[in-house]
Scaffold this active site. Structure first.
Site: not given
Ligand SMILES: *[C@@H]1O[C@H](CO)[C@@H](O)[C@H](O)[C@H]1NC(C)=O
Ligand SMILES: *[C@@H]1O[C@H](CO)[C@@H](O)[C@H](O)[C@H]1NC(C)=O
Ligand SMILES: *[C@@H]1O[C@H](CO)[C@@H](O)[C@H](O)[C@H]1NC(C)=O
Ligand SMILES: *[C@@H]1O[C@H](CO)[C@@H](O)[C@H](O)[C@H]1NC(C)=O
Length: 392
Positions: A237, A214
């Site tokens: 991310h 993430d």
């Protein structure tokens, strides 16, 4: 007279330097990987905290099982400072339910002048990730290291692997320095943000390496005076301000610098993301500079229409005002054609966006193609080398 003065100084400084040390093994901790050392760690903390001097807690080499969630509380500490020097590895139970509903596996609450140095945290999150990705109903998972309502914290040379959820969370803290931190979890592990920041001021993140499934670093509401420098991110991310603007009344994000960072194969590079909901939140005074992008899907991104599944966003417009954001010396490669996307709020357009020396190429297969930029409700200025051409 002068020598008396020096003697007094020497006595005073040796008193100030007085230190006590506690070794967790003296409290019954065992680095054998399967003896639960939670109680021993708490006893060592309690002694260090009760000491009127500055204290060091040693965690020697070996693998120490912390089978349940543990809280180091600082409200009643008398010591001027506590250093936790970790040589070994702290592991969670391989049965994820042992900690998965605890919020944090290792929590510090209301501590002041605490340094955590060295060591590895292994939360053994993989079995929870597979539960989550199988689509079964699973617990949310726990943050590996959570620090709350604390001041003057240093986290140095710590390694965190395989968290169930966030690796490190800094919430409502002041003056926190993270340096030489290394974070790693699988690129497809859900919600394993590297460092998540909420309502904190004066946080510095230096010389760190983050690989997760993430956000490498996510910056929630209420963060101010944040400095991020020399961070390598990927997979992951990217570095994200947001998601912001879920609440109507929400503290803003202000004075954020991200400098000399590299993104490698990440979903995003530098991102600002807000919910398409009414909010009085804001983002102001952000600098992204000296950034290298290597094969990044969305190198520069502002997205103010965030509303997964289209629920809970009545007007599809974000109230969060984004102002004074600088992108300076951002270079490298984009894995998609739209390398710069500034998709701002129709109700509250972005202002004072500045692009300077942005040089991004779109790599498709093994070919380099021109990248493009896309703007909506974004105003500002552009200067220097601009590939793609600015849409401001
Ligand atoms: C802590 O105790 C262990 C076991 O007795 C020992 O091996 C280690 O050297 C000690 N560490 C420190 C820093 O005193
Ligand atoms: C620390 O102090 C508290 C209260 O002052 C006491 O309850 C506790 O037993 C003390 N712990 C140690 C290890 O001395
Ligand atoms: C902005 O934050 C930096 C630390 O990141 C700090 O040194 C500086 O003083 C802050 N600026 C203002 C105006 O508060
Ligand atoms: C580009 O990739 C294609 C397919 O992978 C390959 O056939 C071609 O030889 C490559 N061209 C160059 C210049 O490397």
């Amino acid at each position: 007279m002068k020598s008396l003065f020096l003697v007094v100084i020497a006595i005073l400084s040796s008193a100030a330097a007085a230190k006590v040390t506690y070794n967790v093994t003296s409290f019954g901790a065992k680095g054998d990987g399967n003896t639960d050392s939670t109680k021993a760690f708490l006893s060592a903390w309690s002694s260090a905290c009760n000491s009127t001097k500055s204290a060091t807690i040693y965690i020697p080499t070996g693998t120490f099982l912390l089978a349940t969630a543990i809280t180091f509380a600082g409200e009643r500490c008398m010591s001027s400072a506590i250093t936790i020097r970790i040589y070994g590895t702290l592991v969670a139970s391989s049965e994820y339910n042992a900690i998965a509903n605890s919020g944090d596996w290792i929590r510090f609450h209301r501590v002041n002048h605490v340094t955590i140095s060295g060591g590895t945290l292994d939360a053994k999150g993989a079995s929870l990730w597979s539960c989550k990705t199988s689509g079964k109903s699973c617990p949310k998972g726990t943050t590996s290291l959570g620090i709350y309502n604390s001041q003057n914290i240093v986290i140095s040379g710590l390694k965190s692997v395989n968290s169930q959820m966030f690796h490190i969370l800094i919430d409502a803290c002041t003056n926190v320095k993270l340096q030489g931190v290394s974070i790693s979890a699988s690129g497809v592990s859900p919600n394993t943000d590297g460092i998540h920041l909420i309502s904190s001021t004066g946080v510095t993140i230096l010389n760190s390496k983050i690989a997760t499934g993430d956000d490498c670093i996510s910056i929630g509401p209420g963060n101010t005076n944040l400095w991020i420098e020399k961070v390598a991110c990927g997979p992951g991310h990217g570095i994200s301000i947001g998601s912001l603007g879920w609440q109507l009344e929400e503290p803003g994000v202000q004075n954020i610098t991200v400098s000399t960072v590299t993104f490698r194969g990440t979903e995003n590079g530098v991102r600002i993301k807000t919910w398409a909901r009414p909010s009085h939140g804001f983002v102001t005074g952000v600098v992204f500079q000296h950034v290298t992008m290597v094969n990044v899907q969305n190198p520069i991104l502002i997205e103010q229409k965030y509303c997964p599944e289209g629920n809970n966003c009545p007007n599809q417009v974000s109230g969060v005002k984004i102002k004074d954001v600088v992108y300076e010396d951002i270079h490298g490669t984009s894995a998609s054609q739209v390398a710069v996307k500034l998709d701002c709020s129709e109700g509250n357009p972005c202002s004072g966006i500045r692009l300077q020396d942005v040089n991004l190429n779109y790599i498709r297969g093994n070919q380099t193609q021109p990248a493009v930029s896309s703007c909506a409700y974004a105003a500002g200025t552009a200067s220097g080398v601009l590939h793609p051409t600015s849409c401001l």
